[in-house]
Design an enzyme around this catalytic site. Structure first.
Site, short mmCIF file in Angstrom:
data_model
loop_
_atom_site.label_atom_id
_atom_site.label_comp_id
_atom_site.label_asym_id
_atom_site.label_seq_id
_atom_site.Cartn_x
_atom_site.Cartn_y
_atom_site.Cartn_z
N CYS A 105 2.85 -50.97 43.42
CA CYS A 105 3.42 -50.66 42.21
C CYS A 105 4.74 -51.22 42.16
O CYS A 105 5.39 -51.41 40.95
CB CYS A 105 3.30 -49.37 42.00
SG CYS A 105 1.48 -48.64 41.90
N HIS A 154 7.79 -48.31 35.55
CA HIS A 154 6.45 -48.62 36.14
C HIS A 154 5.53 -47.59 35.50
O HIS A 154 5.72 -46.43 35.20
CB HIS A 154 6.37 -48.49 37.52
CG HIS A 154 4.97 -48.44 38.02
ND1 HIS A 154 4.03 -49.41 37.52
CD2 HIS A 154 4.25 -47.64 38.85
CE1 HIS A 154 2.71 -49.20 38.32
NE2 HIS A 154 3.05 -48.15 38.89
N ASN A 183 -2.71 -48.11 34.40
CA ASN A 183 -1.89 -48.56 35.42
C ASN A 183 -2.15 -49.75 35.83
O ASN A 183 -3.10 -50.07 36.54
CB ASN A 183 -1.69 -47.49 36.58
CG ASN A 183 -0.98 -47.87 37.59
OD1 ASN A 183 -0.29 -48.89 37.86
ND2 ASN A 183 -0.58 -46.84 38.56
#
Ligand code: UT7
Length: 335
Positions: free
Chosen positions: A114, A262, A292
């Site tokens: 991530c 993020h 995500n």
């Protein structure tokens, strides 16, 4: 010393929309749970036989290069961040070099999940700062959907992740008050397994283990996340690394024009927004539409925010990420 500046942005997401109700047809979940816990309404999944991590990255990169107003042959270096590469090796950096027909420049693969895009941006920034390169292509792309456990066993992970790609061209900026002011990177390997995909890896000798032990349905072949533990660490690290970036540049939260976090969980973004006293127009979220997308989430969100006119020349833009590793990082940008 030069600064680097984002001169072109692009993103690509597959057409195939998968709603929460679609997921409820294949596992024991529901729209209310997913929206309440994560904010996600839908995500994109590549249809089998369609795009790959590389082809999505290439599509995003083409847009970014065109918007940067340069030719592909002006690219001096490629940095590709992903946790879902097409091949075990080589990484997708060289596949992008081939598919875009770029001359034989260096291609580096970043494996920081991530935080991958922030790490990739930071690497590119260093090369430009020293004067070694003038234009660096930075890509974050993920094809999660083919590797998720789409049964009830995997529901706490599978409902969260989506496919997509984002790209940026980073170019030399002679004015040191503009562009990437600083980047801040961290890791804490102590928690490596709390958000991980253990196999395939040489620890789990995958060919022999799959064939001989017939354990391809082993849980370690799917991503694992200790959700609450990751969540608790995320909110702390996001806050710390944003403050670290601001302090380094003698700035305060009041100076932030746009925070692009993020897209891990809308609740995390909302927590950070509240903590830093930011308004709804100062934080950009699109997890509702895409879930995500790991290394792709920041460049997709940054591109969308820019396309919507939410980022203007002179704005202070802050990027921040936290994820598997654990790794986390931030970038402070004067647009
Ligand atoms: O991008 C990298 C960084 N990632 C993150 O920062 C993610 C951090 N973590 C999270 O976002 C949240 O922890 C999750 C969204 C993953 C999970 O939310 P949670 O509020 O922590 O739920 P939980 O894991 O504690 O599960 C609560 C309940 C459990 O049932 P019981 O034991 O209470 O009966 C789960 O089995 O919800 C159940 N559950 C589900 N129910 C319906 C788990 N997944 C699902 C699901 N649908 N998809």
């Amino acid at each position: 010393m030069y600064n680097s500046k984002i001169t072109g942005l692009g993103y690509f997401v597959p057409e195939n929309v998968v709603t929460n109700d679609d997921l409820a047809k294949v596992m024991d979940t529901n729209d209310a749970w997913i929206q309440e816990r994560t904010g996600i309404k839908e995500r994109r999944h590549v249809v089998k036989g369609g795009d790959t991590t590389t082809t999505m990255g290439v599509k995003a990169a083409k847009i970014a290069i065109e918007r940067a107003g340069i030719d592909k042959d002006d690219i001096d270096f490629i940095v590709f961040a992903t946790l879902s590469p097409d091949y075990y090796f080589p990484g997708p950096g060289v596949l992008v070099q081939r598919d875009l027909g770029i001359k034989t420049v260096g291609a580096l693969d970043v494996r920081n999940q991530c935080s991958g895009f922030i790490y990739a941006l930071s690497v590119a920034d260093q090369y430009i700062k020293t004067g070694m390169y003038k234009n660096v292509l930075v890509i974050g792309s993920e094809l999660h959907s083919h590797g998720l456990d789409m049964t009830t066993r995997g529901r706490s992970v599978s409902v969260i992740f989506g496919d997509g790609a984002g790209a940026a061209v980073l170019s030399r900026e002679e004015d040191n008050s503009k562009g990437l002011l600083s980047t801040h990177l961290h890791s804490e390997g102590q928690h490596a397994e709390e958000l991980s995909l253990i196999a395939p890896g040489m620890g789990k000798r995958w060919v022999t283990d799959i064939i001989e032990d017939n354990d391809h349905n082993d849980e370690s072949f799917y991503p694992h996340m200790n959700g609450q533990f990751v969540f608790k660490n995320a909110v702390v690290r996001f806050s710390e690394v944003i403050m670290e970036g601001l302090k380094t540049n003698d700035l305060t939260p009041e100076d932030i024009d746009m925070l692009v976090p993020h897209q891990a969980n809308l609740r995390i973004s909302q927590f950070i927004q509240k903590k830093f006293g930011l308004g709804d127009d100062q934080v950009f979220n699109n997890i509702m539409k895409y879930g995500n997308t790991t290394a792709a989430s920041i460049p997709i969100a940054l591109t969308e925010a820019w396309e919507k006119g939410k980022i203007k020349e002179g704005d202070l833009v802050v990027l921040a990420a936290f994820g598997s590793g654990f790794t986390w990082g931030s970038a402070i940008i004067k647009w």
